[in-house]
Write a protein that holds these residues in place. Structure first.
Motif, PDB file in Angstrom:
ATOM      1  N   GLY A 261      46.110  28.836  32.715  1.00 29.23           N
ATOM      2  CA  GLY A 261      45.847  29.747  31.619  1.00 29.23           C
ATOM      3  C   GLY A 261      46.574  31.072  31.714  1.00 29.23           C
ATOM      4  N   ALA A 262      47.221  31.342  32.856  1.00 32.23           N
ATOM      5  CA  ALA A 262      47.981  32.583  32.997  1.00 32.23           C
ATOM      6  C   ALA A 262      49.305  32.460  32.253  1.00 32.23           C
ATOM      7  CB  ALA A 262      48.226  32.902  34.466  1.00 32.23           C
ATOM      8  N   ASN A 278      44.195  32.958  33.302  1.00 35.98           N
ATOM      9  CA  ASN A 278      44.099  33.649  32.002  1.00 35.98           C
ATOM     10  C   ASN A 278      44.598  35.091  32.039  1.00 35.98           C
ATOM     11  OD1 ASN A 278      42.775  31.335  30.833  1.00 35.98           O
ATOM     12  ND2 ASN A 278      40.919  31.985  31.898  1.00 35.98           N
ATOM     13  N   THR A 279      45.361  35.430  33.058  1.00 36.05           N
ATOM     14  CA  THR A 279      45.984  36.754  33.132  1.00 36.05           C
ATOM     15  C   THR A 279      47.328  36.731  32.422  1.00 36.05           C
ATOM     16  OG1 THR A 279      44.872  37.594  35.100  1.00 36.05           O
ATOM     17  CG2 THR A 279      47.123  38.332  34.763  1.00 36.05           C
ATOM     18  N   ASP A 294      41.670  37.155  37.794  1.00 34.92           N
ATOM     19  CA  ASP A 294      41.563  36.483  36.497  1.00 34.92           C
ATOM     20  C   ASP A 294      41.401  37.485  35.352  1.00 34.92           C
ATOM     21  OD1 ASP A 294      41.551  34.263  38.106  1.00 34.92           O
ATOM     22  OD2 ASP A 294      39.433  33.770  37.765  1.00 34.92           O
ATOM     23  N   ASP A 295      41.903  37.075  34.174  1.00 39.35           N
ATOM     24  CA  ASP A 295      41.644  37.776  32.904  1.00 39.35           C
ATOM     25  C   ASP A 295      42.157  39.211  32.885  1.00 39.35           C
ATOM     26  OD1 ASP A 295      40.077  35.566  31.719  1.00 39.35           O
ATOM     27  OD2 ASP A 295      38.629  36.053  33.280  1.00 39.35           O
ATOM     28  N   CYS A 296      43.258  39.452  33.596  1.00 38.17           N
ATOM     29  CA  CYS A 296      43.876  40.780  33.585  1.00 38.17           C
ATOM     30  C   CYS A 296      45.051  40.806  32.602  1.00 38.17           C
ATOM     31  CB  CYS A 296      44.380  41.151  34.983  1.00 38.17           C
ATOM     32  SG  CYS A 296      43.068  41.352  36.204  1.00 38.17           S
ATOM     33  N   ARG A 297      45.529  42.020  32.336  1.00 35.56           N
ATOM     34  CA  ARG A 297      46.716  42.182  31.494  1.00 35.56           C
ATOM     35  C   ARG A 297      47.602  43.258  32.114  1.00 35.56           C
ATOM     36  NH1 ARG A 297      48.136  40.408  26.529  1.00 35.56           N
ATOM     37  NH2 ARG A 297      49.791  41.555  25.466  1.00 35.56           N
ATOM     38  N   ASN A 310      39.231  41.487  38.571  1.00 36.53           N
ATOM     39  CA  ASN A 310      39.073  40.813  37.272  1.00 36.53           C
ATOM     40  C   ASN A 310      39.033  41.768  36.082  1.00 36.53           C
ATOM     41  OD1 ASN A 310      38.777  38.633  38.941  1.00 36.53           O
ATOM     42  ND2 ASN A 310      36.755  38.058  38.232  1.00 36.53           N
ATOM     43  N   ARG A 311      39.676  41.317  35.021  1.00 33.23           N
ATOM     44  CA  ARG A 311      39.585  41.916  33.680  1.00 33.23           C
ATOM     45  C   ARG A 311      40.182  43.324  33.588  1.00 33.23           C
ATOM     46  NH1 ARG A 311      34.952  39.735  35.139  1.00 33.23           N
ATOM     47  NH2 ARG A 311      34.043  41.803  35.532  1.00 33.23           N
ATOM     48  N   ARG A 327      37.299  46.052  39.096  1.00 31.37           N
ATOM     49  CA  ARG A 327      37.046  45.241  37.903  1.00 31.37           C
ATOM     50  C   ARG A 327      36.972  46.102  36.646  1.00 31.37           C
ATOM     51  NH1 ARG A 327      33.949  43.639  42.094  1.00 31.37           N
ATOM     52  NH2 ARG A 327      34.092  41.457  42.767  1.00 31.37           N
ATOM     53  N   ASP A 328      37.510  45.558  35.554  1.00 30.21           N
ATOM     54  CA  ASP A 328      37.421  46.198  34.237  1.00 30.21           C
ATOM     55  C   ASP A 328      38.047  47.595  34.204  1.00 30.21           C
ATOM     56  OD1 ASP A 328      35.739  44.138  32.779  1.00 30.21           O
ATOM     57  OD2 ASP A 328      34.420  44.596  34.465  1.00 30.21           O
TER      58      ASP A 328
END
Length: 355
Positions: A261-262, A278-279, A294-297, A310-311, A327-328
């Protein structure tokens, strides 16, 4: 044989990350530090695990569960506050019963594992087994003095004037004899029941304490610098794999793992590095010894020798090095002049700015 994993403690040297997260769950190579301890124990054939927890019990329970994902069974043992390693043994008496056990500090990494050490302990069955390694500054550790023939003579907790450069690694092996020892030692000047005093009690009362000098990589991940160093070391063993997408304008060099998903777009990643599920990495450079969860940009930025949890979002900020980003988190370029730094920092933050 059982295991006692210590996963309490306040993690004061890892603040502000540990204001909202257990230090044992900070990831290296995108896996919580605590999981490496559990996996090492299971690999050594120990599947009955007691996890000593404190204020972060809920988070530890959520991450580890009942242990079945590791092929183990986990019992959680509450410790009202950190009162020393020997106190952790005291409060775990019912779980340990009269079995031999390994005590493993949950924020330690021993890359070579403990399988051989456990096998030797089972074979020889001394009262205790301690792991040692040579360190540059023994004042920060429990220090062990050996006789010329390799027998344990003296253990001292963080001595001002060390008589040896051999420090205790955060893995101990005990027979039931340790229970009398932890009941017998007094509270130290630090206000804790020290495991070094308990092992010294065993030595003084004629019990066999078997030292093993560890030559492989060991690190106590108690601060940010050591955590980044462990991340670098673990990433060196990374198997490269691309499970996500990498466009034709991007380049992967060396050991790089892209999780499912990355997405990597118009970017260059030089390993060892791991990009979490998902990054998104776009128009950026990711350098060696970097873990992005995960889930970073990550967009329009450069990142090297760092850990991103994460995130989190890093957008157009130039180059970041030797950093641990929680995180976040949101790290963005300021869009207006005059040029200035605008910060919202938690307690115990540490910021270095190149003006």
């Amino acid at each position: 044989m059982k295991a006692l994993i210590l996963a309490g403690g306040t993690g004061s040297r890892m603040r502000p990350i540990t204001h909202t997260a257990a230090k044992q769950l900070v990831p290296v190579a995108n896996k919580p530090i605590l999981f490496y301890a559990i996996e090492a124990l299971v690999a050594a054939g120990i599947t009955e695990l007691g996890v000593v927890v404190g204020d972060t019990e809920r988070e530890i329970r959520a991450a580890v569960g009942d242990g079945s994902r590791f092929g183990a069974r986990v019992t959680y043992i509450a410790q009202d506050r950190p009162r020393g390693l020997a106190h952790a043994v005291l409060v775990s008496r019912d779980f340990l019963a009269d079995d031999d056990f390994v005590m493993y500090l949950g924020d330690n990494i021993l890359v070579s594992g403990i399988t051989d050490v456990v096998a030797r302990f089972r074979r020889e069955r001394p009262a205790a087994g301690i792991l040692l390694t040579k360190v540059a500054d023994p004042r920060q550790f429990g220090v062990v003095e050996l006789s010329p023939d390799g027998q344990v003579v003296r253990l001292t907790e963080k001595p001002e004037h060390p008589r040896s450069d051999l420090a205790l690694v955060g893995v101990y092996l005990f027979s039931p004899a340790v229970h009398e020892a932890v009941r017998s030692v007094p509270v130290s000047a630090r206000g804790e029941l020290e495991i070094t005093d308990a092992v010294q009690w065993l030595v003084d009362h004629g019990h066999t304490v078997r030292p093993t000098v560890v030559t492989g990589y060991w690190k106590d991940t108690g601060n940010v610098a050591d955590t980044l160093e462990v991340n670098r070391t673990i990433l060196e063993t990374l198997a490269p794999e691309v499970l996500g997408s990498v466009d034709s304008s991007s380049e992967l060099v060396g050991r790089v793992r892209i999780e499912r998903g990355a997405s990597v777009v118009r970017s260059r990643i030089v390993g060892p590095a791991v990009i979490g599920a998902n990054t998104v990495v776009a128009d950026s450079y990711i350098g060696p010894s970097t873990s992005v969860a995960d889930d970073c940009r990550i967009t329009g930025s450069e990142l090297e020798f760092s850990i991103v949890l994460n995130r989190s979002v890093i957008d157009g900020v130039g180059r970041i090095e030797a950093s641990l980003i929680g995180r976040d988190a949101r790290v963005r370029r300021a869009g207006k002049v005059p040029r200035a730094h605008r910060l919202v920092l938690g307690d115990h933050s540490n910021v270095q700015i190149a003006s």
